[in-house]
Design a protein around this motif. Sequence first.
Motif, PDB file in Angstrom:
ATOM      1  N   THR A 133       0.830  -1.208   0.000  1.00 28.10           N
ATOM      2  CA  THR A 133       0.000   0.000   0.000  1.00 28.10           C
ATOM      3  C   THR A 133       0.854   1.244   0.000  1.00 28.10           C
ATOM      4  OG1 THR A 133      -1.630  -1.185   1.319  1.00 28.10           O
ATOM      5  CG2 THR A 133      -1.855   1.194   1.193  1.00 28.10           C
ATOM      6  N   PHE A 134       1.840   1.283   0.889  1.00 32.25           N
ATOM      7  CA  PHE A 134       2.704   2.451   0.935  1.00 32.25           C
ATOM      8  C   PHE A 134       3.390   2.681  -0.398  1.00 32.25           C
ATOM      9  CE2 PHE A 134       2.374   4.407   4.816  1.00 32.25           C
ATOM     10  CZ  PHE A 134       2.513   3.567   5.905  1.00 32.25           C
ATOM     11  N   PHE A 135       3.920   1.608  -0.982  1.00 29.40           N
ATOM     12  CA  PHE A 135       4.651   1.801  -2.226  1.00 29.40           C
ATOM     13  C   PHE A 135       3.723   2.223  -3.356  1.00 29.40           C
ATOM     14  CE2 PHE A 135       8.759   1.175  -0.982  1.00 29.40           C
ATOM     15  CZ  PHE A 135       8.912   0.056  -0.199  1.00 29.40           C
ATOM     16  N   VAL A 165       3.698  13.796  -0.179  1.00 29.31           N
ATOM     17  CA  VAL A 165       2.953  12.622   0.291  1.00 29.31           C
ATOM     18  C   VAL A 165       3.517  11.363  -0.336  1.00 29.31           C
ATOM     19  CG1 VAL A 165       0.733  11.458   0.272  1.00 29.31           C
ATOM     20  CG2 VAL A 165       0.848  13.878   0.723  1.00 29.31           C
ATOM     21  N   GLY A 166       3.770  11.426  -1.652  1.00 27.35           N
ATOM     22  CA  GLY A 166       4.326  10.247  -2.314  1.00 27.35           C
ATOM     23  C   GLY A 166       5.666   9.869  -1.728  1.00 27.35           C
ATOM     24  N   ILE A 193       4.038   5.560  -5.472  1.00 28.01           N
ATOM     25  CA  ILE A 193       4.274   5.511  -6.910  1.00 28.01           C
ATOM     26  C   ILE A 193       3.177   6.246  -7.665  1.00 28.01           C
ATOM     27  CG2 ILE A 193       4.347   3.938  -8.877  1.00 28.01           C
ATOM     28  CD1 ILE A 193       5.802   1.996  -7.054  1.00 28.01           C
ATOM     29  N   ILE A 194       1.982   6.294  -7.104  1.00 24.68           N
ATOM     30  CA  ILE A 194       0.921   7.022  -7.800  1.00 24.68           C
ATOM     31  C   ILE A 194       1.029   8.515  -7.526  1.00 24.68           C
ATOM     32  CG2 ILE A 194      -1.556   7.405  -7.882  1.00 24.68           C
ATOM     33  CD1 ILE A 194      -1.992   4.526  -7.446  1.00 24.68           C
TER      34      ILE A 194
END
Lengths: 539, 402
Positions: B39-41, B337-338, B45-46
């Motif tokens: 989820t974090f990645f 945030v990303g 990435i988005i």
Amino acid sequence: MRDISEDEYRKWSAMHAKASTTLTNRQQELDRVAELIERDMTLLGATAIEDKLQDGVPQTIYTLAQAGIKIWVLTGDRQETAINIGYSCKLIQEDFSLIICNETTHWETKEFLQKKLDAIREGHGSNIDFDSLALIIDGRSLDFALEKDIEVLFLELATLCKAVICCRVSPLQKALVVKLVKRRRKAILLAIGDGANDVSMIQAAHVGVGISGQEGLQAARSADFAIAQFRYLRKLLLVHGAWSYHRLSKMILYSFYKNITLYITQFWYALFNVFSGQTVYESWSITFYTVFFTALPPFAIGVFDQFLNARSLDRYPEMYKMGQRGVFFNVKAFWGWAINAFYHSVILFFLGTVMIFNDIESDGLIGGHWVYGVTIYTAVLTTVLLKAALITNMWTKWTVVAIPGSLALWFIFLPIYALIAPKLRTSTEYDGIVSHIYPNVKFWLAIIMLPVLCMTRDYGYKFLKRMYFTQPYHIVQEIQKFNIPDYRPRMERFKKAVHKVRLLQRLRRTRGYAFSQNEGGQEKIIRAYDTTVQKPSGY
Amino acid sequence: MAGTSAGEPKSKRPSNTAFKQQRLRAWQPLLTPKSVLPTFFIIGIIFAPIGGWLLWASDRVNELRIDYTNCDRLGTAFVTLDSNDYEYHLHGINSNSITKPKQRYDSEERVCTISFNLPKDLEPDVFLYYRLTNFYQNHRRYTKSFDVDQLKGKTRSASDLNNGDCSPLDSHSENGGPKKPYYPCGLIANSIFNDTIRQPVLTNPSGNQNTVTYKMSETGIAWTADKKRVNPTGYKPSDVFPPPNWREKYPNGYPDPIPDLGKDEHFLVWMRTAGLPTFRKLYMKNTQDTMASGFYQIDIVMNYDTRSFGGTKSIVISTTSFIGGRNPVLGIAFIVVGGLCVLLGCIFAIRHFYRPRRLGDHTYLSWNQQVASGLADNSAASATARNAQPASGTQGLLRQRP
């Protein structure tokens, strides 16, 4: 029985009359005369009265002890019976040291209790196992022990012991014992009883449980909770009690959080409007925040959430201790949530404001106050609902209606309200706003980005707590979810074997005038006849 | 229990439905490494590229701002502005290489002339805003200070408006005469920005003309919904007074008929109050023609006094992107945030692969450890519990809590 002739009776009757009117040692004379006639009798038979323990009582008591609940028995039975019942229901084990108090005067009682207390305290260093002390006290001594000057002593000794059995206790004394513990200790008391003589005790305790059934409904009527059998107490406490504690804690903390988050953003806005009191959101939206849009999540959490399912709570009574220690709801937890709400409000308001700042939309037109307000409001609502989603342990379909459903409700409500309210003159702020909100890219970007930023900390911290600052209930949740088999059955079997060995050792000691139920053993004899069924006539 | 005369008594047993017995089908999410790390990645990435894209889009917006608050203190000669009073954000152009703007003031006409350099063409749509600072349109009394019905066209009398939202600017009596309402009443209407910004004029066009006016229209600058909120009024000019600050424009009261305020889009733009003390409002726009590069002059009739409340006024010429005006914060926030998510993901991943914690491991249950050690003391035990040493990572934190 023995047949007596008319003659013999007349002679004996004269002696009896003389003995009953004598002035000295009347009792002894009567006894002597009785001895004269009561001899050479033929045994006709024997009767027995069985007061059966309900099903599952020993297991329940043992489980409750495992859950960290101290159990005291207050009974009107005599001492030997009470002790035997104590062994039967595993309240006391064979290797317990029993402190038996049968004193008859005030000072003797005081001395006895003081002596025992000192002995325990001195022996504290050397191997006195507090896990195997039991205090037995009968009604007469209890009377003295409840008096002002001894009650502290009595209570100290009693709370040191693993189990306390009070025998020959009157209903008044039951209530007095409960009130004594309530007054002098910070513990929560639960009193459970099934007869009318337990009513005063049930009402004196913090939680009163009445067992409805054999002895009538008196206890059940006067109690806070009524159950049908004693063993249901296990589910009542371990499952429903734990659920109730957890749900209430979460619900209360979340309610504070969601309101603090919204209203503190208003406060930050006051820094930008010279504290004139202008709200950044439209006033009815604020009202409906509590009434419609964030009313359902606390409701869903409070009604449906189960941090562990019933089977896990039943299997691991130690989970109950979390409620006793106040793990979920304490001052630290409250301020943690409040500070979290502040932190979220700071991000939502300040970052949100800077994001909207120059107010220009893609067609060059200006958004104005209410576009700004609706954007921040929606971001707050989304964050708060995401937080509810994060803290929910169990997602039923009602939770789905409550949490994502609330957000959907807001998106549906907004255009309808923006259409109707200006016409009704209730508020003109949202006039025309819909075409500047839904197609507005900045709006959607803001409500995606701000909640994710806020939740990053919450999500990461929750994960950290679970993985590297693990609490026992985390482990049990994983056991429950991944259906990991429990290796403990071997432990249970081992314990049973130990118990049987000690049982055999105990049977060699004298028992007194009562049988007590054991696993196996005499049960077959006792239950050979079903005494609830009418005896067949004839033989 | 024996039945009553009505037949079988109703059973008091609660119904055995899944709802009432709390056995509802449910999903129980757990935050395990298998779900959290991806989820974090994924979020990282988005979000990071989206942020980059937004930053790029914001960067492509061309914007220039020139402050002219103190222009009326100048003389008729052009004076170069110092760097506090202007701001250039033109894509691909170094701000330092742009000629500094100049101002001069004609005190007879009360016209401020701003001369500035536009180093590159601006593609349509081009918008011209005026920007005010320290003006609290979001003050509570100010925000509600207007009358909806009056703007809709209803003829509200002075007594109708008395003690309403518009006060103190609801009605007025002149020289002891009858009280007549202000039209439009209220503080918002009264404080309308009344500088006249004339169209920008290109002073050095290519080709053979001396000057070329970049025509910008003053319609289409307000919300469509706002246009519907204001209708022609039913008042006669003698029924009403114009608000105090409008006297200069209408020294002898309103002409007959009273102008339709719904057609005055500057008024509508002003009535839509801003949320913060520093704000811009659209003055005029051009959605068709390119604003050619060169030296421009803009004449502004200085009617509006911002110095009295410690504020400033500026003009802003800007293009837009799909996210609106120039705002790098949006892009930066997404990137932050990303980045944060990727960072957290990496930290947790390293920790997980270096010293993992087994999920659902019974030996972590502290009471198991206690029992195990207790039995070992009795020396009658076979080793039923697993090794009482917890796997690394939990360091006795569990054992302290029985």
